[in-house]
Write a protein that holds these residues in place. Structure first.
Motif, PDB file in Angstrom:
ATOM      1  N   ASN A 247       0.813  -1.218   0.000  1.00 15.81           N
ATOM      2  CA  ASN A 247       0.000   0.000   0.000  1.00 15.81           C
ATOM      3  C   ASN A 247       0.847   1.269   0.000  1.00 15.81           C
ATOM      4  O   ASN A 247       0.345   2.348  -0.339  1.00 15.81           O
ATOM      5  CB  ASN A 247      -0.980   0.019   1.178  1.00 15.81           C
TER       6      ASN A 247
ATOM      7  N   SER B 264       0.769   1.464  -3.738  1.00  9.50           N
ATOM      8  CA  SER B 264      -0.543   1.522  -4.390  1.00  9.50           C
ATOM      9  C   SER B 264      -1.361   2.756  -4.003  1.00  9.50           C
ATOM     10  O   SER B 264      -2.074   3.312  -4.852  1.00  9.50           O
ATOM     11  CB  SER B 264      -1.340   0.251  -4.083  1.00  9.50           C
TER      12      SER B 264
ATOM     13  N   ALA C 110      -4.596  -4.894  -7.592  1.00 12.69           N
ATOM     14  CA  ALA C 110      -5.040  -4.550  -8.941  1.00 12.69           C
ATOM     15  C   ALA C 110      -4.329  -3.307  -9.453  1.00 12.69           C
ATOM     16  O   ALA C 110      -3.973  -3.222 -10.634  1.00 12.69           O
ATOM     17  CB  ALA C 110      -6.557  -4.336  -8.957  1.00 12.69           C
ATOM     18  N   ARG C 111      -4.096  -2.351  -8.571  1.00 15.93           N
ATOM     19  CA  ARG C 111      -3.428  -1.114  -8.984  1.00 15.93           C
ATOM     20  C   ARG C 111      -2.008  -1.356  -9.454  1.00 15.93           C
ATOM     21  O   ARG C 111      -1.535  -0.704 -10.383  1.00 15.93           O
ATOM     22  CB  ARG C 111      -3.404  -0.120  -7.810  1.00 15.93           C
TER      23      ARG C 111
ATOM     24  N   THR D 232      -7.314  -6.525  -2.409  1.00 17.72           N
ATOM     25  CA  THR D 232      -7.641  -6.810  -3.802  1.00 17.72           C
ATOM     26  C   THR D 232      -7.445  -5.570  -4.669  1.00 17.72           C
ATOM     27  O   THR D 232      -6.865  -5.629  -5.756  1.00 17.72           O
ATOM     28  CB  THR D 232      -9.097  -7.299  -3.930  1.00 17.72           C
ATOM     29  N   GLN D 233      -7.931  -4.428  -4.191  1.00 14.70           N
ATOM     30  CA  GLN D 233      -7.799  -3.180  -4.937  1.00 14.70           C
ATOM     31  C   GLN D 233      -6.339  -2.757  -5.063  1.00 14.70           C
ATOM     32  O   GLN D 233      -5.904  -2.299  -6.129  1.00 14.70           O
ATOM     33  CB  GLN D 233      -8.615  -2.075  -4.262  1.00 14.70           C
TER      34      GLN D 233
ATOM     35  N   GLU E 206     -11.170  -6.483   0.530  1.00 11.09           N
ATOM     36  CA  GLU E 206     -11.288  -5.674  -0.683  1.00 11.09           C
ATOM     37  C   GLU E 206     -10.143  -4.674  -0.826  1.00 11.09           C
ATOM     38  O   GLU E 206      -9.701  -4.379  -1.937  1.00 11.09           O
ATOM     39  CB  GLU E 206     -12.625  -4.925  -0.677  1.00 11.09           C
ATOM     40  N   ARG E 207      -9.647  -4.164   0.301  1.00  8.06           N
ATOM     41  CA  ARG E 207      -8.529  -3.210   0.230  1.00  8.06           C
ATOM     42  C   ARG E 207      -7.300  -3.862  -0.388  1.00  8.06           C
ATOM     43  O   ARG E 207      -6.603  -3.262  -1.190  1.00  8.06           O
ATOM     44  CB  ARG E 207      -8.170  -2.682   1.627  1.00  8.06           C
TER      45      ARG E 207
ATOM     46  N   ALA F  36      -2.478   5.533  -6.802  1.00  2.00           N
ATOM     47  CA  ALA F  36      -3.878   5.812  -7.121  1.00  2.00           C
ATOM     48  C   ALA F  36      -4.133   7.308  -7.219  1.00  2.00           C
ATOM     49  O   ALA F  36      -4.850   7.779  -8.121  1.00  2.00           O
ATOM     50  CB  ALA F  36      -4.790   5.185  -6.061  1.00  2.00           C
TER      51      ALA F  36
END
Length: 251
Positions: free
Chosen positions: A34, A37, A80-81, A76-77, A73-74, A41
């Motif tokens: 993160n 990511s 994906a980024r 997963t997102q 979900e965090r 974003a």
């Protein structure tokens, strides 16, 4: 560039997937998910294009510990980024980025994870790179252990370019807890980032309240303490880049 592009940002990543600890054991590492990511974003939504670079064009690895930091979900997102970024799989070679090519970038960003301690902290080219962004007053963003990347810019023959700057990085005490209490690290780290920054004249500050983000801005330098600071750091970095883009380049 597309019509939304406001400029280019250079994202420097370690090419290491292991770090040798003081006791000789190896820590499997990479970039903290993160910490890359979240700012990525914000850069994407704001219309900035990015180039990734690593030592020797090595494909950066994800720090396994960072996968447990995000849930559901965090995670997963976040995956994906980064997984949809082709440039991340085929980064530029830091050693081959010329001085002229550096002028094309509006800012530079180094995510953390322990990996930068393994290669970026001892890379002479990093000294030239950060001196370029410092001279141009271009936004320079570091988070967590990514601050190890500015250690090569510390020289003995003249004052450090960030001497007197307020800054933060991943705290030694948090690494000590990870090693001695949580047993997530197989030994002590090979060196202290914060100690190196302090000895060179950096004014290093930390937030001692776990779970809270901590970001420091001083001149062109923007630093975040740890993964919990990544979201706030990403927003602040975009703001700083947009402010820079409104001004005439210094060179």
């Amino acid at each position: 560039m597309g019509s939304r592009d406001k400029g280019r940002v250079l994202i420097i990543l370690s090419g290491a997937d292991h770090l040798r600890m003081k006791n000789g054991t190896m820590l499997k590492t990479g970039y903290y998910l993160n910490e890359l990511s979240d700012p990525l974003a914000y850069l994407h939504r704001a219309g900035f294009s990015v180039d990734f670079a690593s030592p020797g064009r090595r494909t950066p690895a994800i720090d396994p510990l960072s996968l447990n930091f995000l849930k559901g979900e965090r995670r997963t997102q976040a995956l994906a980024r980064v997984e949809t970024r082709e440039g991340l799989m085929r980064p530029l070679a830091i050693e081959r980025i010329t001085d002229d090519e550096l002028t094309d970038y509006s800012g530079v960003f180094v995510p953390g994870g322990h990996a930068p301690m393994a290669d970026l902290a001892g890379m002479e080219r990093m000294k030239i790179l950060f001196e370029h962004f410092h001279r141009g007053y271009k936004p320079t963003c570091l988070i967590g252990h990514g601050a190890a990347a500015v250690i090569p810019s510390i020289t003995q023959n003249r004052p450090w370019i960030y001497r007197g700057y307020r800054m933060t990085c991943y705290p030694d005490w948090m690494d000590w807890i990870a090693q001695a209490v949580l047993r997530r690290l197989p030994g002590k780290l090979p060196f202290s980032i914060s100690r190196n920054l302090k000895r060179a004249g950096g004014i290093v500050r930390h937030n001692h309240f776990p779970g809270r983000s901590f970001v420091i801005e001083d001149h062109e330098l923007l630093t975040g303490q740890d993964p919990r600071s990544a979201d706030r750091l990403g927003r602040a970095f975009v703001t700083k880049l947009e402010e820079y883009r409104k001004k005439e380049p210094l060179f």
